[in-house]
Design a protein around this motif. Structure first.
Motif, short mmCIF file in Angstrom:
data_model
loop_
_atom_site.label_atom_id
_atom_site.label_comp_id
_atom_site.label_asym_id
_atom_site.label_seq_id
_atom_site.Cartn_x
_atom_site.Cartn_y
_atom_site.Cartn_z
N MET A 78 -12.23 9.81 -3.25
CA MET A 78 -11.71 8.46 -3.15
C MET A 78 -10.51 8.43 -2.20
O MET A 78 -9.61 9.26 -2.32
CB MET A 78 -11.23 8.00 -4.53
N LYS A 79 -10.48 7.48 -1.32
CA LYS A 79 -9.35 7.34 -0.40
C LYS A 79 -8.14 6.78 -1.17
O LYS A 79 -8.31 6.08 -2.18
CB LYS A 79 -9.71 6.36 0.72
N SER A 80 -6.95 7.03 -0.65
CA SER A 80 -5.75 6.57 -1.34
C SER A 80 -5.76 5.05 -1.54
O SER A 80 -5.32 4.54 -2.57
CB SER A 80 -4.51 6.98 -0.55
N LYS A 81 -6.27 4.36 -0.54
CA LYS A 81 -6.28 2.90 -0.63
C LYS A 81 -7.11 2.43 -1.83
O LYS A 81 -6.75 1.49 -2.54
CB LYS A 81 -6.86 2.33 0.67
N GLU A 82 -8.20 3.12 -2.04
CA GLU A 82 -9.08 2.78 -3.15
C GLU A 82 -8.40 3.11 -4.49
O GLU A 82 -8.49 2.36 -5.45
CB GLU A 82 -10.37 3.59 -2.99
N ILE A 83 -7.70 4.23 -4.52
CA ILE A 83 -7.03 4.65 -5.77
C ILE A 83 -5.97 3.62 -6.17
O ILE A 83 -5.90 3.19 -7.32
CB ILE A 83 -6.42 6.05 -5.60
N ASP A 127 -6.54 -3.07 -10.11
CA ASP A 127 -7.70 -3.77 -10.70
C ASP A 127 -7.83 -3.45 -12.19
O ASP A 127 -8.13 -4.32 -13.00
CB ASP A 127 -9.00 -3.37 -9.99
N PHE A 128 -7.59 -2.19 -12.51
CA PHE A 128 -7.69 -1.77 -13.90
C PHE A 128 -6.65 -2.52 -14.75
O PHE A 128 -6.95 -3.06 -15.81
CB PHE A 128 -7.49 -0.26 -14.01
N MET A 129 -5.42 -2.56 -14.24
CA MET A 129 -4.36 -3.25 -14.99
C MET A 129 -4.64 -4.75 -15.07
O MET A 129 -4.32 -5.40 -16.06
CB MET A 129 -2.99 -2.96 -14.36
N LYS A 130 -5.24 -5.27 -14.04
CA LYS A 130 -5.62 -6.68 -14.06
C LYS A 130 -6.65 -6.92 -15.17
O LYS A 130 -6.56 -7.90 -15.91
CB LYS A 130 -6.21 -7.06 -12.70
N SER A 131 -7.57 -5.99 -15.30
CA SER A 131 -8.59 -6.14 -16.34
C SER A 131 -7.98 -6.08 -17.74
O SER A 131 -8.58 -6.50 -18.72
CB SER A 131 -9.68 -5.07 -16.18
N LYS A 132 -6.77 -5.54 -17.82
CA LYS A 132 -6.08 -5.50 -19.12
C LYS A 132 -5.04 -6.64 -19.22
O LYS A 132 -4.05 -6.54 -19.94
CB LYS A 132 -5.35 -4.16 -19.31
N GLY A 133 -5.22 -7.65 -18.43
CA GLY A 133 -4.40 -8.85 -18.57
C GLY A 133 -3.11 -8.88 -17.78
O GLY A 133 -2.26 -9.74 -18.01
N HIS A 134 -2.92 -7.92 -16.86
CA HIS A 134 -1.67 -7.92 -16.07
C HIS A 134 -1.78 -8.80 -14.84
O HIS A 134 -2.84 -8.90 -14.23
CB HIS A 134 -1.34 -6.49 -15.61
N VAL A 135 -0.66 -9.40 -14.48
CA VAL A 135 -0.57 -10.11 -13.21
C VAL A 135 -0.05 -9.11 -12.18
O VAL A 135 0.93 -8.41 -12.42
CB VAL A 135 0.39 -11.32 -13.31
N ILE A 136 -0.72 -9.03 -11.04
CA ILE A 136 -0.30 -8.07 -10.01
C ILE A 136 0.71 -8.74 -9.09
O ILE A 136 0.44 -9.80 -8.53
CB ILE A 136 -1.51 -7.59 -9.18
N VAL A 137 1.88 -8.14 -8.99
CA VAL A 137 2.92 -8.73 -8.13
C VAL A 137 3.15 -7.81 -6.93
O VAL A 137 2.90 -6.61 -7.01
CB VAL A 137 4.26 -8.94 -8.90
N PRO A 138 3.62 -8.38 -5.80
CA PRO A 138 3.88 -7.52 -4.64
C PRO A 138 5.09 -6.63 -4.86
O PRO A 138 5.92 -6.90 -5.72
CB PRO A 138 4.15 -8.52 -3.51
N SER A 139 5.16 -5.57 -4.08
CA SER A 139 6.32 -4.68 -4.16
C SER A 139 7.58 -5.46 -3.82
O SER A 139 7.59 -6.27 -2.89
CB SER A 139 6.15 -3.54 -3.15
N ASP A 142 -1.82 3.48 9.27
CA ASP A 142 -2.37 3.90 7.97
C ASP A 142 -2.02 2.93 6.84
O ASP A 142 -2.76 2.82 5.88
CB ASP A 142 -1.81 5.29 7.59
N TYR A 143 -0.86 2.27 6.96
CA TYR A 143 -0.38 1.48 5.81
C TYR A 143 -0.41 -0.03 6.00
O TYR A 143 -0.15 -0.77 5.07
CB TYR A 143 1.07 1.89 5.49
N LYS A 144 -0.66 -0.49 7.22
CA LYS A 144 -0.44 -1.92 7.47
C LYS A 144 -1.36 -2.83 6.66
O LYS A 144 -1.00 -3.97 6.37
CB LYS A 144 -0.52 -2.23 8.96
N SER A 145 -2.52 -2.33 6.27
CA SER A 145 -3.40 -3.23 5.51
C SER A 145 -2.87 -3.44 4.09
O SER A 145 -3.23 -4.41 3.42
CB SER A 145 -4.82 -2.68 5.47
N VAL A 146 -2.01 -2.55 3.63
CA VAL A 146 -1.42 -2.73 2.29
C VAL A 146 -0.02 -3.34 2.40
O VAL A 146 0.36 -4.19 1.61
CB VAL A 146 -1.35 -1.38 1.55
N TYR A 147 0.77 -2.85 3.37
CA TYR A 147 2.14 -3.35 3.55
C TYR A 147 2.22 -4.03 4.92
O TYR A 147 2.61 -3.40 5.91
CB TYR A 147 3.15 -2.21 3.42
#
Ligand code: SER
Length: 624
Positions: free
Chosen positions: A1-6, A12-24, A368-373
């Motif tokens: 698995m690539k880091s981006k996927e991890i 996604d997992f935390m979202k499935s447990k009811g968490h709201v995902i916030v940006p850094s 390497d990081y621009k798609s996430v940050y």
């Protein structure tokens, strides 16, 4: 698995447990003068752990940019990093130990497919002195969780001395207590903290980590630093706050989980060090290409390549932040300078000859990081311009400086192997060698540096230049002084009023005071209603009418934090700060000056409210 996927799978997992995902949150803290950088996932969450309501609810998760400069000297080994991403999830008075432990174990084993046999955990062993018992509750939950995987988990004390003895759950003392300040005894009043339960992954006894380590004479245990066991995450049960009376329960029991992404990726990608993951691969390859060296050619080469890749990644994130800071001689800027210059020196050691080569690595990091940050791409020219300038500046003096250093070594060798402060200061001022670099080079030559002497010289020099600038600016400020001082005190009341009326999420984002008006920027997601504005205005005027004395006390930054003083500006604080209080209304770290009594302000009127960028509002106000 690539880091981006991890990273995404965790969110996604935390979202499935009811968490709201916030940006850094920003890597440069916006309203927390106690640290230069955001050093953990929980730092931006402190207000909510202390009871403020989070605008996105009680379950939050993110991947937070973090930087710890304490680790600079360790870079080059398998796992230490200055910059890292921390995967985090929080429960603000919602779920607690059971859910957290079950979920995170599910994430490790089902989502990332980590072998449960290789996971070991530590728990809090209790401390009679502070009246907090060993964490039997967490132990029982862990036992059940392991049992589901067919593992009988034994819990044991004293593994440092007695070894692991087929145990799976180990009790430690202060090592299993988490607060920003560390152990319970180190916490200032007002600081939240609690027992924690860390999780470790066994890289395997067969790798002979232990035998080759400085700890080889000690029995094997999970909290040893030999490298066999690597911490993959920490569940903090944030339920206490330190007060004058000792440890009291917070109003709500919170969860604060943090796990270093780079280490998690390393295990998932079956590597024994973070640098061989896809997070570093492109920049490592570029360094190999530029230097003509291979990363495992020799110990020295491995270390140098890792240091360059690590430091240049860190500065990319610091400069590329939306509050980005370029190299300078103060605060965050000094760290940026130190990292860039250290990378350049190691580049030289590797034999990189090319001019302005650091940008080639940084470009890889951005890609390497621009798609996430996305801020890295947005701030690309700021990053590259600053980097090039710094490299040019340092290149000019580096060669001469190194020559000078060699002379010093030759000459000073007779002088007790100690480079004196004046010489170190000369290396700093004339050749641009950060003191830490001089110390490192001295150590390579079995010498020391008189750092105290260096700081004495630095101070003397700084005082001289400050005296110069004071003279220059005095005239211009003097005539408006009285009016601006009033405005300044009004600004404190305004911030307090905004927080009271709009909520604790409001933080100051900037202020600009002239004798005629006050301009004040602060974080808030939406337009402020007429009614809210009126309430804020009334709040300030009420404090003025009550004729409250404005008092000032000097204290350490920690004490200021503990008494919940607002910190506004994130730079230029030494060990001691001034805290200005307007009893019942405001308490804020500030250099002053302020009026002696609120009645001096006269009257306060908000003249305008408008947007000032995404999530930032601006208020203009006048005194009447
Ligand atoms: N605050 C804890 C840590 O930094 C968990 O997020 O390790």
């Amino acid at each position: 698995m690539k880091s981006k996927e991890i990273r995404q799978k965790y969110l996604d997992f935390m979202k499935s447990k009811g968490h709201v995902i916030v940006p850094s949150a920003s890597l440069i803290p916006e309203n927390d003068p106690t640290t230069l950088f955001t050093g953990s996932g929980m730092q931006p969450m402190v207000p909510y752990l202390l009871g403020e309501t989070h605008p996105d609810g009680k379950r939050i998760a993110d991947s937070q940019k973090a930087f710890r400069d304490v680790d600079i000297e360790n870079i080059g080994d398998n796992t230490h990093l200055t910059f890292f991403e921390m995967l985090g999830n929080w429960s603000f008075g919602d779920y607690f130990k059971k859910e957290q432990i079950e979920w995170i174990f599910e994430f490790w084993t089902r989502v990332l497919k980590f072998d449960p046999q290789k996971i070991y955990v530590s728990v809090y062993g209790g401390d009679a002195e502070i009246g907090i018992e060993k964490d039997s509750e967490a132990v029982e939950i862990w036992k059940k969780v392991f049992k589901k995987h067919g593992i009988e988990a034994k819990d044991l004390f004293d593994s440092q001395k007695k070894g692991m003895r087929d145990g799976r759950i180990f009790y430690y003392g202060d090592d299993n207590w988490w607060s920003r300040a560390g152990a319970p005894s180190k916490m200032p009043n007002g600081e939240p903290g609690g027992p924690d339960s860390e999780m470790f992954f066994d890289l395997g006894a067969d790798k002979k980590f232990h035998e080759n380590s400085p700890f080889k004479d000690q029995p094997c245990h999970i909290n040893c630093d030999c490298g066999r066991f690597i911490e993959i995450g920490n569940n903090v049960f944030m339920e206490f706050v330190k007060t004058q009376k000792g440890f009291e329960s917070l109003a709500k029991k919170n969860i604060d989980f943090g796990g270093g992404l780079e280490r998690i990726v390393m295990i998932s990608q079956n590597k024994d060090n973070v640098f061989d993951t896809d997070l570093f691969d492109n920049s490592m390859k570029k360094i190999e290409e530029l230097s003509g060296k291979k990363r495992y050619e020799s110990k020295e080469v491995t270390k140098a390549i890792r240091i360059i890749a690590e430091h240049l990644r860190s500065v990319t994130f610091i400069m590329g932040d939306n509050n980005g800071v370029g190299p300078s001689n103060t605060d965050q800027g000094y760290i940026v300078r130190r990292l860039i210059r250290r990378a350049i020196r190691y580049g030289r050691k590797l034999g990189i000859k090319k001019d302005l080569w650091t940008k080639e690595i940084v470009q890889k990091v951005i890609n390497d990081y621009k798609s996430v940050y996305s801020e890295l791409e947005k701030n690309k020219s700021f990053i590259l311009d600053n980097l090039n300038q710094e490299e040019k500046k340092f290149a000019k003096t580096l060669k001469k400086g190194l020559k000078k250093f060699k002379e010093i070594v030759r000459k000073e060798e007779a002088d007790n192997y100690k480079i004196n402060g004046r010489v170190a200061f000369d290396l700093y001022q004339t050749y641009g060698f950060p003191i830490e670099m001089t110390e490192e080079m001295a150590a390579e030559n079995d010498m020391e540096v008189d750092a105290k002497g260096f700081y004495k010289e630095l101070k003397r020099h700084k005082e001289l230049s400050r005296a110069g600038s004071e003279k220059k600016f005095k005239g211009g400020l003097a005539d408006n002084q009285e009016q601006t001082v009033k405005m300044h005190t009004a600004a404190h009341l305004l911030l307090a009023g905004l927080q009271k009326i709009l909520g604790g999420h409001v933080t100051q984002r900037g202020a600009n005071i002239t004798k005629d008006r006050l301009r004040f920027d602060f974080s808030h997601p939406k337009k402020i209603t007429e009614e809210e504005l009126k309430q804020v205005e009334d709040f300030v005027n009420e404090a003025i009418e009550k004729e409250i004395p404005v008092t000032m006390k000097e204290m350490s930054v920690k004490e200021a934090k503990a008494c919940q003083a607002q910190g506004v500006f994130d730079d230029r604080y030494g060990n001691k700060v001034k805290v200005y209080s307007i009893k019942g209304y405001s308490k804020e770290i500030c250099g002053g000056p302020h009026v002696k009594n609120t009645k001096k302000i006269g009257g306060f009127k908000i003249s305008k409210e408008q947007s000032s960028g995404a999530g930032v509002r601006r208020i203009k106000a006048v005194l009447i």
